[in-house]
Design a protein around this motif. Sequence first.
Motif, PDB file in Angstrom:
ATOM      1  N   HIS A  22      44.911  29.525  34.757  1.00 20.76           N
ATOM      2  CA  HIS A  22      45.466  30.632  35.536  1.00 20.76           C
ATOM      3  C   HIS A  22      46.477  30.154  36.577  1.00 20.76           C
ATOM      4  O   HIS A  22      47.575  30.684  36.672  1.00 20.76           O
TER       5      HIS A  22
ATOM      6  N   GLU B  26      41.442  38.265  43.420  1.00 14.27           N
ATOM      7  CA  GLU B  26      42.706  37.985  42.745  1.00 14.27           C
ATOM      8  C   GLU B  26      43.425  36.883  43.515  1.00 14.27           C
ATOM      9  O   GLU B  26      42.856  35.843  43.762  1.00 14.27           O
TER      10      GLU B  26
ATOM     11  N   ASP C  78      50.157  32.629  33.163  1.00 18.31           N
ATOM     12  CA  ASP C  78      49.770  33.317  34.386  1.00 18.31           C
ATOM     13  C   ASP C  78      50.637  32.816  35.536  1.00 18.31           C
ATOM     14  O   ASP C  78      51.854  32.874  35.447  1.00 18.31           O
TER      15      ASP C  78
ATOM     16  N   SER D  88      46.862  42.857  43.363  1.00 20.18           N
ATOM     17  CA  SER D  88      46.900  41.607  42.591  1.00 20.18           C
ATOM     18  C   SER D  88      47.581  40.521  43.419  1.00 20.18           C
ATOM     19  O   SER D  88      46.927  39.763  44.127  1.00 20.18           O
TER      20      SER D  88
ATOM     21  N   GLY E 288      36.862  35.143  39.192  1.00 18.52           N
ATOM     22  CA  GLY E 288      36.900  36.565  38.868  1.00 18.52           C
ATOM     23  C   GLY E 288      35.566  37.158  38.501  1.00 18.52           C
ATOM     24  O   GLY E 288      35.094  38.107  39.133  1.00 18.52           O
TER      25      GLY E 288
ATOM     26  N   ASN F 153      35.045  32.106  35.463  1.00 16.64           N
ATOM     27  CA  ASN F 153      36.419  32.566  35.343  1.00 16.64           C
ATOM     28  C   ASN F 153      37.223  32.376  36.617  1.00 16.64           C
ATOM     29  O   ASN F 153      37.726  33.337  37.208  1.00 16.64           O
TER      30      ASN F 153
ATOM     31  N   ASP G 153      40.269  32.184  38.744  1.00 17.88           N
ATOM     32  CA  ASP G 153      41.581  32.794  38.500  1.00 17.88           C
ATOM     33  C   ASP G 153      42.617  32.115  39.399  1.00 17.88           C
ATOM     34  O   ASP G 153      43.104  31.044  39.074  1.00 17.88           O
TER      35      ASP G 153
ATOM     36  N   GLY H 104      40.243  29.201  33.548  1.00 17.63           N
ATOM     37  CA  GLY H 104      39.402  30.384  33.476  1.00 17.63           C
ATOM     38  C   GLY H 104      38.348  30.354  32.392  1.00 17.63           C
ATOM     39  O   GLY H 104      37.179  30.664  32.634  1.00 17.63           O
TER      40      GLY H 104
END
Length: 335
Positions: free
Chosen positions: A75, A159, A35, A202, A134, A116, A118, A91
């Motif tokens: 992430h 994001e 990521d 994003s 997330g 999660n 991110d 995550g």
Amino acid sequence: MKKIALLLILASATQLSAAYHVVRHITVGGTGGWDYPTVDSASHRLFLSHSDHVEVIDIDKQKVVGTIPKTEGVHGIAIAPDLHRGFVSNGRASTMTIFDLDKLTTIAEVKTTGENPDAILYDPATKHVFTFNGRGHNATVFDGDGKVVGTIPLDGKPEFGVTDRAGHVFVNIEDKSELADIDAKALTVAHVWPLAPCEEPSGLAIDRAHHRLFSVCGNQKMVIVDNQSGKVVASVEIGKGVDGAAFDDQKQLAFSSNGADGTLTVVREVSPNEFNVVENVPTGRGARTITLDEKTHDIFLPTAKFGPPPEPTPDRPRPRPTILPDSFEVIEVSP
């Protein structure tokens, strides 16, 4: 004559800006996905999220010099040079790892208050770390020792986030196509702004001098927002499959990493409300995330080679292509 001279100057400036090219491929190897990458300009190290660990690359030597292990579903990585610490969002584990920035050893692993985590962000103005969770639809705020100092509810799936280093943190809300403005001291959402014509934002970058935010979007747009008023001031076309954005303060250029196209879109800031696409630099398929070295102005994009996707299943009707073993690498782009 004056008009002709002005046109020549503008053409020359565009040519100077349009000089980005791939200078090398740094081989990393191993298996698994990736990521966000992060550069520590002071040490000239590159931190790469890679499946269940973080790999630390000496950029000059082009070799792995350390690993932060047990970061399940990693992430992002945030660097805090003033604290001599780094922070990792895990995550799958819904945790944050704290590590020693000099020794590259793990100090602690702490739970986030939402599932999660991110993107992750260090805000030097408050010395707080933000994980954007997330599935939790919130942000956990930690102090430098990993103590939770607050949880901020958000309107949807967060994001990427950035800080203006002056009291505000901004984060894209992907499923609502919105941008949240967080009061970094009060730990509350000050504003929520619509990002139309952006869909599924994003990556996010910031021009602090001119109060501009750059959201990159799933519908092939980069949308530029005034971070004081929340007004969309411009938008430009970018490539497909974007997941990352960056901004070079000195060169006044914004970038989007387009993984489906395998391109890097370079956007020039002509004025606070006028932006032009300079070029689309070929990079590599899958190079969808990005980080910028503020000192050298080099750009780093992780990717790998791909094989055919596995057979569809009821749980995964559109499976991703398989990542070929030992093909993980970093593409370095220079001006």
